[in-house]
Design a protein around this motif. Structure first.
Motif, PDB file in Angstrom:
ATOM      1  N   ASN A  11       8.240   4.810  16.529  1.00  0.00           N
ATOM      2  CA  ASN A  11       6.943   5.432  16.719  1.00  0.00           C
ATOM      3  C   ASN A  11       6.991   6.951  16.589  1.00  0.00           C
ATOM      4  O   ASN A  11       5.961   7.604  16.639  1.00  0.00           O
ATOM      5  N   GLU A  12       8.203   7.523  16.472  1.00  0.00           N
ATOM      6  CA  GLU A  12       8.312   8.955  16.298  1.00  0.00           C
ATOM      7  C   GLU A  12       7.990   9.373  14.868  1.00  0.00           C
ATOM      8  O   GLU A  12       7.816  10.554  14.589  1.00  0.00           O
ATOM      9  N   ILE A  13       7.941   8.426  13.960  1.00  0.00           N
ATOM     10  CA  ILE A  13       7.581   8.727  12.579  1.00  0.00           C
ATOM     11  C   ILE A  13       6.118   9.135  12.540  1.00  0.00           C
ATOM     12  O   ILE A  13       5.256   8.460  13.092  1.00  0.00           O
ATOM     13  N   GLU A  14       5.815  10.247  11.898  1.00  0.00           N
ATOM     14  CA  GLU A  14       4.465  10.786  11.955  1.00  0.00           C
ATOM     15  C   GLU A  14       3.545  10.256  10.872  1.00  0.00           C
ATOM     16  O   GLU A  14       2.344  10.433  10.965  1.00  0.00           O
ATOM     17  N   GLU A  15       4.086   9.621   9.836  1.00  0.00           N
ATOM     18  CA  GLU A  15       3.237   9.129   8.749  1.00  0.00           C
ATOM     19  C   GLU A  15       3.544   7.660   8.473  1.00  0.00           C
ATOM     20  O   GLU A  15       4.702   7.255   8.440  1.00  0.00           O
ATOM     21  N   ARG A  16       2.498   6.900   8.269  1.00  0.00           N
ATOM     22  CA  ARG A  16       2.628   5.475   7.965  1.00  0.00           C
ATOM     23  C   ARG A  16       1.778   5.140   6.742  1.00  0.00           C
ATOM     24  O   ARG A  16       0.783   5.810   6.448  1.00  0.00           O
ATOM     25  N   TYR A  17       2.166   4.039   6.069  1.00  0.00           N
ATOM     26  CA  TYR A  17       1.495   3.648   4.831  1.00  0.00           C
ATOM     27  C   TYR A  17       0.978   2.223   4.948  1.00  0.00           C
ATOM     28  O   TYR A  17       1.687   1.320   5.386  1.00  0.00           O
ATOM     29  N   ILE A  18      -0.283   2.053   4.554  1.00  0.00           N
ATOM     30  CA  ILE A  18      -0.963   0.766   4.708  1.00  0.00           C
ATOM     31  C   ILE A  18      -1.541   0.345   3.364  1.00  0.00           C
ATOM     32  O   ILE A  18      -2.124   1.165   2.635  1.00  0.00           O
ATOM     33  N   LEU A  19      -1.399  -0.934   3.045  1.00  0.00           N
ATOM     34  CA  LEU A  19      -2.008  -1.513   1.841  1.00  0.00           C
ATOM     35  C   LEU A  19      -3.099  -2.483   2.268  1.00  0.00           C
ATOM     36  O   LEU A  19      -2.844  -3.399   3.057  1.00  0.00           O
ATOM     37  N   CYS A  20      -4.326  -2.279   1.767  1.00  0.00           N
ATOM     38  CA  CYS A  20      -5.459  -3.158   2.066  1.00  0.00           C
ATOM     39  C   CYS A  20      -5.995  -3.752   0.768  1.00  0.00           C
ATOM     40  O   CYS A  20      -6.169  -3.036  -0.227  1.00  0.00           O
ATOM     41  N   ILE A  21      -6.281  -5.058   0.790  1.00  0.00           N
ATOM     42  CA  ILE A  21      -6.741  -5.737  -0.423  1.00  0.00           C
ATOM     43  C   ILE A  21      -8.010  -6.529  -0.110  1.00  0.00           C
ATOM     44  O   ILE A  21      -8.034  -7.343   0.819  1.00  0.00           O
ATOM     45  N   LEU A  57       2.246  -1.648   6.957  1.00  0.00           N
ATOM     46  CA  LEU A  57       1.312  -2.735   7.232  1.00  0.00           C
ATOM     47  C   LEU A  57       0.669  -3.155   5.921  1.00  0.00           C
ATOM     48  O   LEU A  57       0.208  -2.308   5.143  1.00  0.00           O
ATOM     49  N   ILE A  58       0.660  -4.462   5.665  1.00  0.00           N
ATOM     50  CA  ILE A  58      -0.033  -5.022   4.498  1.00  0.00           C
ATOM     51  C   ILE A  58      -1.102  -5.963   5.020  1.00  0.00           C
ATOM     52  O   ILE A  58      -0.816  -6.831   5.854  1.00  0.00           O
ATOM     53  N   CYS A  59      -2.328  -5.795   4.573  1.00  0.00           N
ATOM     54  CA  CYS A  59      -3.401  -6.663   5.067  1.00  0.00           C
ATOM     55  C   CYS A  59      -4.359  -7.026   3.941  1.00  0.00           C
ATOM     56  O   CYS A  59      -4.422  -6.354   2.908  1.00  0.00           O
ATOM     57  N   GLY A  60      -5.087  -8.106   4.155  1.00  0.00           N
ATOM     58  CA  GLY A  60      -6.024  -8.550   3.138  1.00  0.00           C
ATOM     59  C   GLY A  60      -7.020  -9.541   3.693  1.00  0.00           C
ATOM     60  O   GLY A  60      -6.834 -10.120   4.764  1.00  0.00           O
ATOM     61  N   THR A  61      -8.090  -9.718   2.944  1.00  0.00           N
ATOM     62  CA  THR A  61      -9.129 -10.685   3.270  1.00  0.00           C
ATOM     63  C   THR A  61      -9.278 -11.663   2.117  1.00  0.00           C
ATOM     64  O   THR A  61      -9.291 -11.252   0.955  1.00  0.00           O
ATOM     65  N   SER A  62      -9.388 -12.948   2.437  1.00  0.00           N
ATOM     66  CA  SER A  62      -9.645 -13.982   1.431  1.00  0.00           C
ATOM     67  C   SER A  62      -8.579 -13.931   0.335  1.00  0.00           C
ATOM     68  O   SER A  62      -7.392 -14.055   0.613  1.00  0.00           O
ATOM     69  N   THR A  63      -8.973 -13.744  -0.908  1.00  0.00           N
ATOM     70  CA  THR A  63      -7.978 -13.693  -1.983  1.00  0.00           C
ATOM     71  C   THR A  63      -7.023 -12.519  -1.784  1.00  0.00           C
ATOM     72  O   THR A  63      -5.857 -12.575  -2.149  1.00  0.00           O
ATOM     73  N   GLY A  64      -7.529 -11.439  -1.156  1.00  0.00           N
ATOM     74  CA  GLY A  64      -6.670 -10.314  -0.821  1.00  0.00           C
ATOM     75  C   GLY A  64      -5.633 -10.688   0.219  1.00  0.00           C
ATOM     76  O   GLY A  64      -4.511 -10.190   0.205  1.00  0.00           O
ATOM     77  N   GLY A  65      -6.019 -11.586   1.136  1.00  0.00           N
ATOM     78  CA  GLY A  65      -5.068 -12.086   2.119  1.00  0.00           C
ATOM     79  C   GLY A  65      -3.984 -12.916   1.464  1.00  0.00           C
ATOM     80  O   GLY A  65      -2.807 -12.866   1.861  1.00  0.00           O
ATOM     81  N   LEU A  66      -4.358 -13.679   0.457  1.00  0.00           N
ATOM     82  CA  LEU A  66      -3.394 -14.486  -0.290  1.00  0.00           C
ATOM     83  C   LEU A  66      -2.363 -13.591  -0.971  1.00  0.00           C
ATOM     84  O   LEU A  66      -1.152 -13.859  -0.932  1.00  0.00           O
ATOM     85  N   ILE A  67      -2.827 -12.491  -1.579  1.00  0.00           N
ATOM     86  CA  ILE A  67      -1.913 -11.552  -2.226  1.00  0.00           C
ATOM     87  C   ILE A  67      -1.024 -10.867  -1.194  1.00  0.00           C
ATOM     88  O   ILE A  67       0.187 -10.708  -1.397  1.00  0.00           O
ATOM     89  N   ALA A  68      -1.617 -10.470  -0.056  1.00  0.00           N
ATOM     90  CA  ALA A  68      -0.848  -9.819   1.001  1.00  0.00           C
ATOM     91  C   ALA A  68       0.290 -10.717   1.479  1.00  0.00           C
ATOM     92  O   ALA A  68       1.427 -10.276   1.642  1.00  0.00           O
ATOM     93  N   LEU A  69      -0.023 -11.989   1.692  1.00  0.00           N
ATOM     94  CA  LEU A  69       0.998 -12.938   2.144  1.00  0.00           C
ATOM     95  C   LEU A  69       2.031 -13.196   1.051  1.00  0.00           C
ATOM     96  O   LEU A  69       3.213 -13.398   1.333  1.00  0.00           O
ATOM     97  N   GLY A  70       1.586 -13.186  -0.199  1.00  0.00           N
ATOM     98  CA  GLY A  70       2.523 -13.339  -1.310  1.00  0.00           C
ATOM     99  C   GLY A  70       3.511 -12.191  -1.387  1.00  0.00           C
ATOM    100  O   GLY A  70       4.670 -12.377  -1.756  1.00  0.00           O
ATOM    101  N   GLN A 173       7.838 -14.475  10.167  1.00  0.00           N
ATOM    102  CA  GLN A 173       8.940 -14.223   9.247  1.00  0.00           C
ATOM    103  C   GLN A 173       8.546 -13.258   8.124  1.00  0.00           C
ATOM    104  O   GLN A 173       9.356 -12.996   7.237  1.00  0.00           O
ATOM    105  N   CYS A 174       7.314 -12.751   8.163  1.00  0.00           N
ATOM    106  CA  CYS A 174       6.893 -11.792   7.146  1.00  0.00           C
ATOM    107  C   CYS A 174       7.822 -10.584   7.164  1.00  0.00           C
ATOM    108  O   CYS A 174       8.235 -10.112   8.220  1.00  0.00           O
ATOM    109  N   LEU A 175       8.156 -10.085   5.995  1.00  0.00           N
ATOM    110  CA  LEU A 175       9.171  -9.051   5.867  1.00  0.00           C
ATOM    111  C   LEU A 175       8.727  -7.696   6.403  1.00  0.00           C
ATOM    112  O   LEU A 175       9.560  -6.861   6.775  1.00  0.00           O
ATOM    113  N   VAL A 176       7.430  -7.433   6.416  1.00  0.00           N
ATOM    114  CA  VAL A 176       6.860  -6.244   7.056  1.00  0.00           C
ATOM    115  C   VAL A 176       5.629  -6.694   7.834  1.00  0.00           C
ATOM    116  O   VAL A 176       5.099  -7.787   7.593  1.00  0.00           O
TER     117      VAL A 176
END
Length: 473
Positions: A11-21, A57-70, A173-176
């Protein structure tokens, strides 16, 4: 996937990266194409780590959720196509304090444990979800009353696809850290599948729930093992077709000390709906008229997505990069699997990439500067023993140490790599598979070359975590 504690040095890391689909059915071709191109661009920048590992963090909705899980499900425990390349062992060194820092009372930060980053899914294969499997997912069966009395598609087809793709892999078991959005129709509130929750959901269950589009598929009936009750879940697009705000809220809980969240949000090129003056007739029938595409539904969907982007752009600790392309008119429905639709969507995605390439390159240039990958689950925490032992039992070796069955050389190579993965990743555990490096080399019929450690510190770290020179062959 374990939720980082507030005392965790991560949590000491000041920047994080998120992918939303975003969601959008077959229009998932758009983000799948862009992600594939970004993965290639990373290789051009000589970045050897898998695409998924750069995101906290990788997140998605519907078909975006399918890609996120892939993206975040390991090919070792699923039927996803594994990308080429070697695993990466990321090591860290403890911070060395100056005399002045010590006088000021600054505490030395301990080094993170080394992380073995396994290869992920071949990003180009995400397009196969649509090009190859689209017609089987949206398998039409003629009905006398069409969609009036029953959902358009039987769920067995998409469920077969999801089982074939994700098999028995689980969310934890998701890798991230990974999150997909759905909606609990019975309780009337959002329901998210999170890889760091205590729930023991299968990945295929999360994928089925987030993509259960009303009128197209029936709700996903899923047993919640944490609360011991059944949930009736529908497509997350009902609440957040662009899941950026839900992703931000989860990220704030995961990483409470983060100072800046860099969010890459990729749309599915849904058309932004606006009523023509001639269409404004009012009344109940005027707003839900199917011949006009149910105007009130389209307005609600468009405004919801516009609001999500507007709010994200105005959050002080968010750097929001939105990749959006509005198709002219409602050209392609979410279940349009025609060759023309697929090719047009791929062309549109490539055009969108060209138009937004500067923004995308700017984002990944910041992303690849990260040095910490402790958010990636170590391969040793994946429960893959049984999967790999089954694969090993399927191989028979001749006197010349050659594999007898050569009908599918590609599959054989995949099994070889899986066996090799088991040896390295389970070296320090109580694996029931007892092979030394010479036996493994003989079994795989491979020549090995010794990779010398870069320095003494590197060798110390390897030895501390159960690796040695033999493992580096």
């Amino acid at each position: 996937m374990i939720l980082p504690s507030k005392k965790n040095k991560n949590n000491e890391i000041e920047e994080r990266y998120i992918l939303c689909i975003d969601g959008g059915g077959m229009r998932g071709i758009i983000p799948a194409t862009i992600i594939s191109k970004l993965a290639i661009k990373l290789k051009e920048f000589e970045e050897d780590k898998p695409f998924y590992s750069y995101f906290d963090l990788i997140c998605g909705t519907s078909t975006g959720g399918l890609i996120a899980l892939g993206l975040s499900t390991s090919p070792l425990i699923s039927n996803l196509k594994k990308e080429e390349g070697e695993d990466t062992l990321v090591t860290y060194e403890e911070e060395i304090l100056s005399f002045i820092d010590k006088l000021k009372g600054k505490k030395r930060k301990k080094a993170n444990a080394p992380t073995l980053i396994t290869r992920g899914t071949d990003c180009s294969s995400l397009l196969d979800f649509y090009k190859i499997d689209g017609k089987s997912i949206f398998h039409s069966e003629s009905r006398f009353f069409g969609q009036l009395l029953k959902d358009k598609y039987e769920p067995k087809h998409i469920e077969n696809f999801l089982y074939k793709t994700f098999q028995n892999s689980k969310m934890n078991q998701c890798l991230v850290p990974t999150m997909v959005v759905s909606y609990d129709a019975a309780e009337g509130k959002p329901f998210s599948f999170r890889s760091w929750d205590k729930n023991d959901f299968y990945v295929r269950e999360a994928a089925r729930a987030t993509s259960a589009a009303p009128t197209y598929f029936p709700p996903a009936t899923i047993f919640d093992r944490n609360t011991n009750k059944r949930r009736y879940l529908i497509d997350g697009g009902i609440i957040a077709n662009n899941p950026v705000l839900m992703a931000y809220c989860d990220a704030r809980q995961l990483y409470p000390n983060c100072k800046k969240f860099h969010i890459l949000s990729i749309s599915t090129a849904s058309a932004e709906y606006s009523m023509q003056e001639i269409d404004i007739s009012g009344g109940v029938m005027g707003w839900i008229d199917p011949s006009k595409g149910a105007p009130i539904q389209k307005i609600a969907s468009t405004s919801q997505m516009q609001l999500a982007s507007y709010v994200a752009q105005n959050i002080s600790d968010v750097d929001y990069t939105r990749i959006h392309y509005s198709l002219k008119g409602d050209s392609f429905k979410l279940d349009d699997t025609s060759t023309y639709a697929i090719n047009t969507l791929i062309d549109s995605a490539e055009q969108l990439y060209r138009e937004e390439e500067d923004k995308l390159i700017k984002f990944i240039n910041k992303m690849i500067e990260r040095k910490d990958f402790s958010h990636v689950i170590d391969i040793n925490k994946l429960d893959i023993n049984e999967n790999l032992k089954l694969e090993i039992n399927d191989i028979s070796i001749t006197e010349n140490n050659k594999i007898e069955d050569k009908e599918d050389e590609k599959e054989i190579e995949n099994i070889k790599q899986s066996k090799k993965k088991l040896f390295f990743s389970k070296k320090q555990s109580d694996s029931s598979l007892s092979l030394n490096s010479e036996e493994l080399s003989s079994l795989l019929n491979e020549n090995t070359e010794t990779i010398k450690p870069k320095n003494e510190k590197y060798l110390e770290v390897l030895e501390k975590y159960g690796f040695n020179d033999e493992d580096l062959k």
